[in-house]
Structures are given as C-alpha cells and as structure tokens.
Design an enzyme around this catalytic site. Sequence first.
Site, PDB file in Angstrom:
ATOM      1  CG  LEU A  15      -1.766  -1.257   1.434  1.00  0.00           C
ATOM      2  CD1 LEU A  15      -2.707  -1.079   2.618  1.00  0.00           C
ATOM      3  CD2 LEU A  15      -2.546  -1.588   0.170  1.00  0.00           C
ATOM      4  NE  ARG A  22       1.749  12.324  10.120  1.00  0.00           N
ATOM      5  CZ  ARG A  22       1.526  11.228  10.834  1.00  0.00           C
ATOM      6  NH1 ARG A  22       1.863  11.184  12.103  1.00  0.00           N
ATOM      7  NH2 ARG A  22       0.996  10.165  10.262  1.00  0.00           N
ATOM      8  CD  GLN A  84      -6.893   3.898  -1.960  1.00  0.00           C
ATOM      9  OE1 GLN A  84      -5.720   4.180  -1.673  1.00  0.00           O
ATOM     10  NE2 GLN A  84      -7.803   3.677  -1.029  1.00  0.00           N
ATOM     11  CG  ASP A 113       4.598   3.803   5.797  1.00  0.00           C
ATOM     12  OD1 ASP A 113       4.471   2.570   5.974  1.00  0.00           O
ATOM     13  OD2 ASP A 113       3.850   4.644   6.311  1.00  0.00           O
ATOM     14  CE  LYS A 362      37.703   8.664 -18.385  1.00  0.00           C
ATOM     15  NZ  LYS A 362      37.379   9.434 -19.581  1.00  0.00           N
ATOM     16  CG  ASN A 397      41.650  11.954 -21.154  1.00  0.00           C
ATOM     17  OD1 ASN A 397      41.907  13.053 -20.665  1.00  0.00           O
ATOM     18  ND2 ASN A 397      40.615  11.239 -20.760  1.00  0.00           N
ATOM     19  CB  SER A 416      58.553  14.847 -12.122  1.00  0.00           C
ATOM     20  OG  SER A 416      58.912  13.885 -11.157  1.00  0.00           O
ATOM     21  CB  ALA A 434      61.805  15.407 -15.511  1.00  0.00           C
TER      22      ALA A 434
HETATM   23  C1  UD1 Z   1      -2.938   1.174   9.989  1.00  0.00           C
HETATM   24  C2  UD1 Z   1      -3.852   0.135  10.664  1.00  0.00           C
HETATM   25  C3  UD1 Z   1      -3.510   0.043  12.150  1.00  0.00           C
HETATM   26  C4  UD1 Z   1      -2.050  -0.287  12.338  1.00  0.00           C
HETATM   27  C5  UD1 Z   1      -1.173   0.712  11.593  1.00  0.00           C
HETATM   28  C6  UD1 Z   1       0.274   0.260  11.612  1.00  0.00           C
HETATM   29  C7  UD1 Z   1      -5.929   0.292   9.412  1.00  0.00           C
HETATM   30  C8  UD1 Z   1      -7.346   0.768   9.438  1.00  0.00           C
HETATM   31  N1  UD1 Z   1      -5.229   0.541  10.503  1.00  0.00           N
HETATM   32  O1  UD1 Z   1      -3.265   2.426  10.558  1.00  0.00           O
HETATM   33  O2  UD1 Z   1      -4.311  -0.952  12.757  1.00  0.00           O
HETATM   34  O3  UD1 Z   1      -1.722  -0.317  13.698  1.00  0.00           O
HETATM   35  O4  UD1 Z   1      -1.568   0.818  10.212  1.00  0.00           O
HETATM   36  O5  UD1 Z   1       1.082   1.259  11.058  1.00  0.00           O
HETATM   37  O6  UD1 Z   1      -5.515  -0.306   8.452  1.00  0.00           O
HETATM   38  N2  UD1 Z   1      -2.978   3.752   2.387  1.00  0.00           N
HETATM   39  C9  UD1 Z   1      -3.428   3.720   1.093  1.00  0.00           C
HETATM   40  N3  UD1 Z   1      -4.667   4.163   0.821  1.00  0.00           N
HETATM   41  C10 UD1 Z   1      -5.498   4.641   1.772  1.00  0.00           C
HETATM   42  C11 UD1 Z   1      -5.036   4.689   3.107  1.00  0.00           C
HETATM   43  C12 UD1 Z   1      -3.785   4.222   3.386  1.00  0.00           C
HETATM   44  O7  UD1 Z   1      -2.704   3.287   0.202  1.00  0.00           O
HETATM   45  O8  UD1 Z   1      -6.632   5.013   1.442  1.00  0.00           O
HETATM   46  C13 UD1 Z   1      -1.640   3.262   2.699  1.00  0.00           C
HETATM   47  C14 UD1 Z   1      -0.741   4.327   3.265  1.00  0.00           C
HETATM   48  O9  UD1 Z   1       0.006   4.938   2.225  1.00  0.00           O
HETATM   49  C15 UD1 Z   1       0.169   3.522   4.177  1.00  0.00           C
HETATM   50  C16 UD1 Z   1      -0.703   2.350   4.620  1.00  0.00           C
HETATM   51  O10 UD1 Z   1      -1.761   2.286   3.708  1.00  0.00           O
HETATM   52  O11 UD1 Z   1       1.293   3.004   3.501  1.00  0.00           O
HETATM   53  C17 UD1 Z   1      -1.223   2.505   6.049  1.00  0.00           C
HETATM   54  O12 UD1 Z   1      -2.043   3.644   6.099  1.00  0.00           O
HETATM   55  P1  UD1 Z   1      -2.063   4.596   7.371  1.00  0.00           P
HETATM   56  O13 UD1 Z   1      -2.987   5.715   7.107  1.00  0.00           O
HETATM   57  O14 UD1 Z   1      -0.701   4.917   7.786  1.00  0.00           O
HETATM   58  O15 UD1 Z   1      -2.753   3.631   8.457  1.00  0.00           O
HETATM   59  P2  UD1 Z   1      -2.749   3.851   9.992  1.00  0.00           P
HETATM   60  O16 UD1 Z   1      -3.764   4.850  10.352  1.00  0.00           O
HETATM   61  O17 UD1 Z   1      -1.372   4.076  10.469  1.00  0.00           O
HETATM   62 CA    CA Z   2       0.748   4.605   9.572  1.00  0.00          CA
END
Ligand code: UD1
Ligand code: CA
Length: 481
Positions: A15, A22, A84, A113, A362, A397, A416, A434
């Site tokens: 995902l 942030r 998505q 991440d 090089k 070169n 040299s 030299a």
């Molecule tokens: C999620 C989990 C939580 C867990 C935590 C661990 C859910 C509802 N909760 O929460 O239980 O403890 O991860 O880090 O899953 N992403 C998408 N599309 C979206 C939303 C998110 O691709 O619509 C991706 C984000 O880029 C990320 C990952 O999903 O890589 C997790 O999303 P994030 O929003 O960080 O979830 P958390 O709220 O941290």
């Molecule tokens: Ca997270």
Amino acid sequence: MDAMEEGGGLVAVVLAAGRGTRMRSERVKVLHPVLGRTMVAWPVEAALEAGARRVAVVVGPDGQPVRDALEQALPGRAIQYSVQAEPRGTGDAVRAAEDATAGCTEVMILCGDTPALDADTLRGLLEAHRSNGAALTVLSFTLADPTGYGRIVRGADGAVQRIVEHRDASETERGIDEVNAGIYVVERGLLLDALSRIGSDNAQGEVYLTDVVELTSQAGHRVMAHRLGEPWRVSGINTRAQLAELEEAMLVDRRRRLMESGVTLQAPHSIRVEGPVEVGRDTVIGPGVQLLGSTRIGAHVRIEAGCVLRDVLIDDGAHLLPYVVAENAHVGPRATAGPFTHLRPGTVMGAAAKAGNFVEMKNTVLGEGTKVNHLSYLGDCAVGHGVNVGAGTITCNYDGVDKHRTIIEDEVFIGSDTQLVAPVRLGRRATVAAGTTVTRDVPEGALVLSRVAQTVHEGYDERHRRPREAAKRAKSRSDQG
Ligand code: UD1
Ligand code: CA
C-alpha cells in the site's frame, strides 16, 4: 490447493497511495531515500525475496513517480501497479489491487513506508501462518505506549477476534499493548469476500482493512497474530526525524552483522553501510567510512578514515589510506591507494599497484606493481606492469570533442611533470625525461625528451641583481629621511 505445491501462489500487495504530508515535502513519502534507495523499494524487494510471485503496488492517481522509481531501483522484477482513485482507507486500497492478485491463493499485505522490513521477518510470518493452518495471520508487536495503533483483541483461547483502531477503541481496549503492524497474510478468497462486506462506519469514516480480521474470525476461520520480537523492523515512517532514526537502526543492524562476521569497525557509529555490501574476515574499517552500492571487500583489507566507496571491488590485503573516493573501480590484491586518491569508473589497479596522494584515474588499468605516487591524472589509459609514473604526469586524453587512449607498456619510466597527448603509445622500457610533452609514439627502449634547451648566463647576480637591490635600499632611506 496447497499454495506451495503450486510453486508460488503467493502475491504481495504494497500500500503506497497515501501522500505522507508530515514529511513536509514536494516528494511523496515512499519516494524518500532510505540508505540510498527509494523507501518503497525495501518492502517490495523483501516481499519478492520472501517468495511472492509478484508484487502489486497500490498508488494514487499521481503514482507515476512511484512507478519510475521502482523500475529504476528494481528493474525487471515482477511488479504491477494498481491505482486507488481516492484515499478512502486501507481496505479500499486493497480492493483496488483485486485484479492484480488474480490467480494467487495467498495474499500478503504490507505498507510502502516500512523500509526496515526484511525478507526474514516476512518468512517468519509466512511460516507461522502456514504451520498453524491459519486463514489470516497478522504481524503484531507490543509497545509501552501503543497510542495511535490498532489494538489486537484476543479471545479467551488466544485467537484473534478483531483489531480495533485507537480512535474507535474503548478505555479497556486502549489498555491493550499488543498492536497491529499493518502486515498480514490471508487466503485470497476469504479476503475478497470480507472486503466486499466492509463499510466505513467508524471514527475516521474510512474503509478499514482491519475489519477483514473480525469478519474472517466471525465466519469461523482461524485468525492468528504473529508477535514480532524486533518491532523496529516494522516501524512506519511519517516524519523526517523518524526516517533518520530508522535509518540509524538499520545501520546498527548492518554494523553488528559485519562485526559478527569477523570485520573490525573503528568508531562503528560513524560508518555508513548502504546496499548489499560484503566484507571479508579480519578487514579493518576506519572511522567515517562509507560503503555504498554493491561494494565488495576481501579479507585482511585496511580501509582508513573517511574513504567513500561506491560499487567498488577490493581484493584481499589491499590498503586504502584515508580519504580515498572510488566508484565503479577494482583495487587488486595488496594494492594501495591514498591518502586523497580519486578512483573513477573503469579504474582497475593490478596486484600490489600503488596510487598516492592527489592522483585521479578514470577508465585506467594499472598493471602489477605499477606506481603512480603523486599528483597525476590518468584517463582512458592502459598501463603495463612495473611502470613508474612520475609526479605530475597528466594524460591529455580529451581534445574538446573526443576522448583518446594512452598506452604505456611494461617497465616504462616516466619522469615528473610529463604530459602524454593522446592517442599515444610508450613502448616497453621507454624512458620519458622529466618535463616532456609526448605527442608521438615512443619505440621500445627509447628515451624521449622535449625540453627547451637550458641557457646559462654567468655573472648575472653581480651585474644585474645586486646593483638593483642597492638602488632600491638607497631610495627607501631617502624617502624615510
Ligand atoms: C494502519 C492500521 C492500524 C495499524 C497501523 C500500523 C488500518 C485501518 N489501521 O493504521 O491498525 O496499527 O496501520 O502502522 O488499516 N494507504 C493507502 N490508501 C489509503 C489509506 C492508506 O494506500 O486510502 C496506505 C498508506 O500509504 C500507508 C498504509 O496504507 O502506507 C497505512 O495507512 P495509514 O494511514 O498509515 O494507516 P494507519 O492509520 O497508520
Ligand atoms: Ca501509519
């Protein structure tokens, strides 16, 4: 059907559709580099190494940079992309990857991440999942302060009943210190079935992937949590400070492995090891050294302070004095370089060859025992064995349009301050006096010399220098008086 017997019924979904605001960056979060490599490439590669037949990466509508970065970091690997349309939650993100998981029986879900995630951790999860005959296994860990994470709610028998997000949790549930790492393995059929039934009736109004856990458990299937001993492995990055912290944790792990395998690290905290570096036994690495790319170092090598090596091969017994910078180069056995030597791409130093301070090379090959000890530039050059290249030797070169080669045969002696205007060849055992500018080939055994003849004017001091000095002194006395 057994997924293993099928020869790889496992697909991974990564995902990566979130923006990661942030980071305060113009770049999406998962493209920030971690140990020299784009963040999302780490979990993608870990999934492939752990046995995923392919990886489906879920990106947002602006996901092209993620594709480009992954194609560069992991060329030719089995990676697909699903879009998505809107970030409606983790459950919705996995739905977007439905087509990409077709034909597989097991789906492993990870986040883009978590760069410290390694194949061993995923193998541990898969093994626990399969040996328990589970329908769904979630990776978990415990935290003294679990704020923000989803909590693992277990029944009396220890089986997982559901995961509750922090914002939706009751006071009692918030007291649970076992949290969801956001990494799962699940039977594809059950996953799709559950995803088709979940809504967004929760505190964030999102489609929670975690709801799949409750639905699967309620349907009577076996749901497990595999508790991880090394939580830092699954840490997600949200800020640059977390990125730096996690990078340091990854480095601590790499340094520890090197030391365990018989490598001495001096001031280990200052040594940076990116990429799949290999180092042989009894090699000593000094403070501030950076080993980058696919650098490989043999045994009994000394690498002194401040050397920066990228994609470099160093053979046994070689010695790099402080501040050698090398890229795409090969240092032969017992060869020495530095201090302050620059080995650019295509440089090969033969056995026991020597390159000293302020030498740049090089695309140059030095034969066995050849020395370039001081202040020289050799480019596009083939040098035989036993050659002595004197201080201040420069290959010319480049003529402003094309590059040309210089060939220096065995046992040539170059004095040299010499320029070698390429293309040019110095025959075996030729001697270059030299100060010579060599513009034409020199035959074997010859002396080449191209200096302006020296002239001597005797009595110059008496006739010219002393009288002028005396006049100057007299003038300064009368000016003061
Ligand atoms: C999620 C989990 C939580 C867990 C935590 C661990 C859910 C509802 N909760 O929460 O239980 O403890 O991860 O880090 O899953 N992403 C998408 N599309 C979206 C939303 C998110 O691709 O619509 C991706 C984000 O880029 C990320 C990952 O999903 O890589 C997790 O999303 P994030 O929003 O960080 O979830 P958390 O709220 O941290
Ligand atoms: Ca997270």
